[in-house]
Scaffold this active site. Structure first.
Site, PDB file in Angstrom:
ATOM      1  N   HIS A  98       0.852  -1.194   0.000  1.00 14.08           N
ATOM      2  CA  HIS A  98       0.000   0.000   0.000  1.00 14.08           C
ATOM      3  C   HIS A  98       0.881   1.236   0.000  1.00 14.08           C
ATOM      4  O   HIS A  98       0.691   2.149  -0.789  1.00 14.08           O
ATOM      5  CB  HIS A  98      -0.932  -0.006   1.214  1.00 14.08           C
ATOM      6  N   GLU A 157       0.685   8.126  -3.829  1.00 15.05           N
ATOM      7  CA  GLU A 157       1.632   7.728  -2.781  1.00 15.05           C
ATOM      8  C   GLU A 157       2.877   8.602  -2.806  1.00 15.05           C
ATOM      9  O   GLU A 157       3.420   8.956  -1.751  1.00 15.05           O
ATOM     10  CB  GLU A 157       2.004   6.247  -2.941  1.00 15.05           C
ATOM     11  N   HIS A 161       3.280  10.997   0.398  1.00 14.22           N
ATOM     12  CA  HIS A 161       4.244  10.380   1.311  1.00 14.22           C
ATOM     13  C   HIS A 161       5.702  10.499   0.852  1.00 14.22           C
ATOM     14  O   HIS A 161       6.579  10.800   1.651  1.00 14.22           O
ATOM     15  CB  HIS A 161       3.894   8.901   1.520  1.00 14.22           C
TER      16      HIS A 161
END
Length: 289
Positions: A98, A157, A161
């Site tokens: 993930h 992502e 992040h």
């Protein structure tokens, strides 16, 4: 002589005023020059010096110092590797990724919009395909989107992040030189390395926790306890994970890390919460690799 100079200066100003109203005010002209000079000086002063890895203390542990260059140790030094189990996606003998999510050292989440708008790149799939086709192939296998749109997933992502990993800032590449956007591939490559090193499927199987046959319904009966799951992983790596479920069905396993130096990740005890009681860990319908 002094009288002549004063008379000449007065005559010159009068001529300039007649020729161009913009030149009639020496004070305004001086201000424009000063303003331009000030902007140039500010830009030069703001230039960040190149980073040299040799200046970093050896084996600094993330979240232990605040007086260190963020290229030497992640500024957001507590990170969670989220590995998911979806029976429809990814190899039948592997958890898929993930993401790797930097948190503050207190375990708090960072902004949804990420940490660096200037590096909120789009088309992450294309960037990786161009820079490292083998990495792109591995991501397609081990990091699929459960909505079928890998580029959207990977871009999300990265922006949310990846831009928060301070050791991947372009400045951190130092005098060796920086190839534009190379930090993107470096971020995703590190995550796949961690997924391979901390192979949840193998660790669980080694400790007697294997996928069960599929069961219909929202409350399958063939389950493991949360304690069994957590203990199996602790037996393998010495720390427990966090385990997340939707109902009884296994959704994700969180492994928590701190970092030694810029990129040597090691497991630590979990900072989050579990959301499982009985865990249904069902066999995937996909093929193995």
């Amino acid at each position: 002589m002094q009288l002549f100079t004063s008379t000449y200066s007065f005559f010159l100003l009068a001529v300039l005023a007649t020729a161009s109203p913009a030149l009639a005010s020496p004070a305004q002209h001086v201000f424009d020059i000063h303003h331009t000079h000030s902007s140039t000086t500010t830009a030069t002063t703001a230039t960040t010096p190149l980073f040299s890895p040799e200046t970093c203390p050896i084996d600094t542990i993330s979240c232990t110092r605040t007086d260190i260059d963020p290229c030497c140790s992640p500024q957001n030094g507590l990170l969670v590797l989220a590995l998911q189990w979806d029976t429809r996606w990814g190899p039948s003998n592997a958890f898929t990724v993930h993401g790797l999510w930097p948190d503050t050292c207190e375990g708090k989440q960072l902004p949804n919009q990420g940490c660096d708008p200037q590096r909120s790149y789009t088309n992450i799939s294309g960037i990786i395909q161009t820079s490292d086709p083998l990495l792109h192939a591995d991501m397609t296998t081990y990091w699929p989107s459960n909505k079928g749109d890998n580029d959207w997933f990977w871009t999300h992502e990265w922006v949310k992040h990846g831009t928060c990993v301070s050791t991947l800032h372009p400045r951190c590449y130092g005098s060796e030189g920086y190839v534009p956007r190379q930090e993107v591939a470096d971020y995703f490559r590190k995550i796949l390395e961690l997924r391979e090193k901390y192979d949840l499927f193998k660790a669980l199987a080694k400790n007697g926790v294997v996928p069960t046959e599929p069961e219909a319904g929202r409350r399958p009966k063939n389950t493991y306890s949360l304690k069994q799951f957590k203990q199996a992983i602790k037996n393998e790596w010495g720390v427990e994970p966090n385990v997340r479920c939707i109902g009884r069905r296994l959704q994700e396993v969180f492994l928590w890390f701190k970092v030694r130096g810029p990129d040597n990740y090691y497991l630590v005890e979990p900072y989050g919460r579990d959301s499982c009681g009985a865990i249904s860990y069902q066999r995937k319908s996909t093929a193995a690799v």
